[in-house]
Design a protein around this motif. Sequence first.
Motif: not given
Lengths: 177, 633, 100
Positions: B8, B42, B46, B85, B88, B92, B129
């Motif tokens: 990540l 990244s 994720a 998450c 994230a 991403t 992040l």
Amino acid sequence: METLLYLVFGLVALVGGVLVIVNRNPVYSALSLVLTMFAVSALYILQQAYFVAAVQIVVYAGAIVVLFLFVIMLLNLGDQGNLPAASGTRRFVGALLGVTFAGIVGAVVWEYASTAGPAAAAAGDIDHTKSLARVLFQNYLLPFEVVSIVLLAALVGVLALIRTHGRGLDSSEADNV
Amino acid sequence: MLAPTALLFLPLLAGVLINGLLGAKLPKWFSAALGCGAMGASFLGALIVVPLVSGGAVGDQVLWTWMAAGSFSVDVALKYDALSCVMALIITGVSFLIHIYAAGYMSHEDERGLSRFYTYLNLFVFSMLVLVLGNNYALMFVGWEGVGLCSYLLIGFWYDRERKTGDSTYPSQAAKKAFIVNRIGDFGFLIAIFLMFTTFGTLQFDAIFSNAQIAEGGPALMWGKPVLWWITALLFVGAIGKSAQIPLYVWLPDAMQGPTPVSALIHAATMVTAGVYMVARSNVLYTLAGTGPSLVAPVGIITAAFAATMALTSFDFKGVLAYSTVSQLGYMFVGVGLGAYGAGVAHLMTHAFFKGLLFLTAGSVLHAMRDVGDIRRMGGLSRKMPITFVTFVVAALAIAGFPFLSGFFSKDAILLAAYQQSQWMFWLGAIAAGLTALYMFRLLAIAFLGQSRDQKLFDAAHESPWVMTLPLIVLAVLSATAGAVLGLHEDGLFYRFLADVLNAEHHGTTTMTPMFISVALGLAGMVVGILIYRGKSVDQLNRGNAISALPRAKWYVDEAYDAAIVRPIHEASRWVLWRFVDKWIIDGIVNASAGAVYAVGGVLRNVQTGVVQTYAALILAGAVVLLFVKGLL
Amino acid sequence: MSDFAICLAVSAALFTLGVVGVLVKRNAIVVFMCIELMLNAANLAFVTFSRQHGTVDGQIFVFFVMAIAAAEVAIGLSIIVTVFRNRASINVDDVTMLRR
């Protein structure tokens, strides 16, 4: 008897030192310096440092003072060299500082000398030049070699200082001929 | 868990370092490929994290201790749970698409500019992040400031440019404005962190949330409110700044001076939603303190309606979208404020899709129109840019709440929560939903339909290259289907996934009424927008009336701030700080110390005669004194 | 009064004479001579202590001092020559450029 000799030569050394300062003419000062050198050399002999005494005469009296005289002649100062005496203030300050310093150092010497015992028993060994050389070239070899580098550096430094621009040891002069 | 973490963060860091340090020497294709590649890696990280988290509980991952002082210690630690998450993944994913898009959009920059752009962009995602994955408020604040810095750098990316259109500002000024306004919010955030530290002795999320009860019943801190009320209120001040709510929204419209991918990424999809994330993350505190319904939701709903009026009257393509963003962020705060945390986060996600998409279509249009953003010079662009047009329509339908597109689900969930708890909020929200449809289709009608208003620009317009249209298509698919696929309906997959983190409250019974009302208003807005604005000439557009005058002048908020805050500070700085404090006190101290040194030097320089013997005498005097002192001792 | 004390006293007095000379003389060459006086005083002390302690190390130091003195005189005199070339004077009072 020996103490008398110590006194005499010590006195001569001091008289020479005073004359170095008192004389106006630098040539006389240099000659007075030679007197001091000889007297100190005599003190060395009295203390059985014969080799040092010889070197003292050869190097100091023979080389250094001659170098002084040579420079005095080279500059060809004449009367210009006989500078007027220092101002009263400066003489006073110098004398005051000198006397104070001498007083303190004298007190230290007095205290140390009065408590010191007779000369060490091993004294008999130090008068041999051979033993001197052994110590110099064994224990002090590295400093000895370093001193040679210092002298070399001094040599180069003197050359660099004396050289003048455009009129030196380089080829420019030869080109002009 | 270390491998996904590394995946990540590390590629982004590498991208920042390589592009940042060597960028000017790298070829353009390499800078772009590096930025996109790092971002893609990244995103992969994720994607790996999500099944791990859904498969079972993943605890906090402590990387190292950041600082430790006595009993207080802050770790650099990451929290992998459903909420972080999801965030994230949104960040991403959308960032990856926008990175690719930017390779086309920024292709006119030189090597230095392009590498600088990708450096900032990667750094931004890195900070974002950190913000969403940190397991304590201190680390969150680090990310919070990091994204603020990147926002500043990217708004002012064209710092050497002149102002573009009529009433907008220079990019450099806009950047400063964003930064300074955000400072006010950050100040509140910081105070909240201090309060949390003194109250709980820790900044870690879990530790605070499990101890939140003790602060709830505590004595009043100020104005008769308990400490937890203040903590949540001050956290919300931070959210107001970052997420552009009343009264600190003013920086966001100006932030449109930045490159359009930046507007899409930072000022629509990700950074501005950080405030929503923070409230959702702190849901335990907000539920206990009761600040949500009394403070967060009202601010949100008023912002939503207020910003919609300005979106309705703006003539700047990106300006409309900027106010629309402010308005939609207001909705999210209504959701999280009323305890419907899942709905707020759902709207955050769908908004990231369709608003990111809207900004990217705006970029596509600006690209074609040679950076002219004034919609009064557009018109009929649907014939020139079919892909852009179709994707724009999808996004507009999604944001307007057209049934079964993504925005429909998330907005409906929020309005349902409002309907159950507060009638006035619901009606204001429903009206704002109608306005949303209206301004989006006004924009659509003016820019894409009808006849061209500037033939020269129209002739030069062209569809964008595939690197730009591909992200458009992907985002359009997401905007259209996210609601159905991800289960944004009641008790769907999305809510079940988040249920552990967001202890949603259910008020009253589920009803279809608010949905029908908002959909009806939305459809009406669409139809009215098309009917009114299709084929209007420039003169007809310019002709305002009494109702539109105020919003068109942006309610004179900027002017009011200028008169109430900026000018007084300016004048006070000039007369008190400059003319008095600086000129007299600070300069006085400096000059006095200089004068003192000068005077002492004047005495001491008599020693400096240049005569060597003076120095020698001084050395001797020093030696004498030393010997004398030594003798005395 | 022992021989040892006499030598030390002469050494101290010579050193003081050198110091005073350095402080009061105007002729740069004589200033250098006074420095030689001080070095000689130090040498005398070295030799005296060497005898008192019965080691030759003091005498070794005298050699080093002499070598350094030779180098110092060479450098110093060449500086004086250079200064005289530029200023036509060997009065240390005329050489006050350290002030500027």
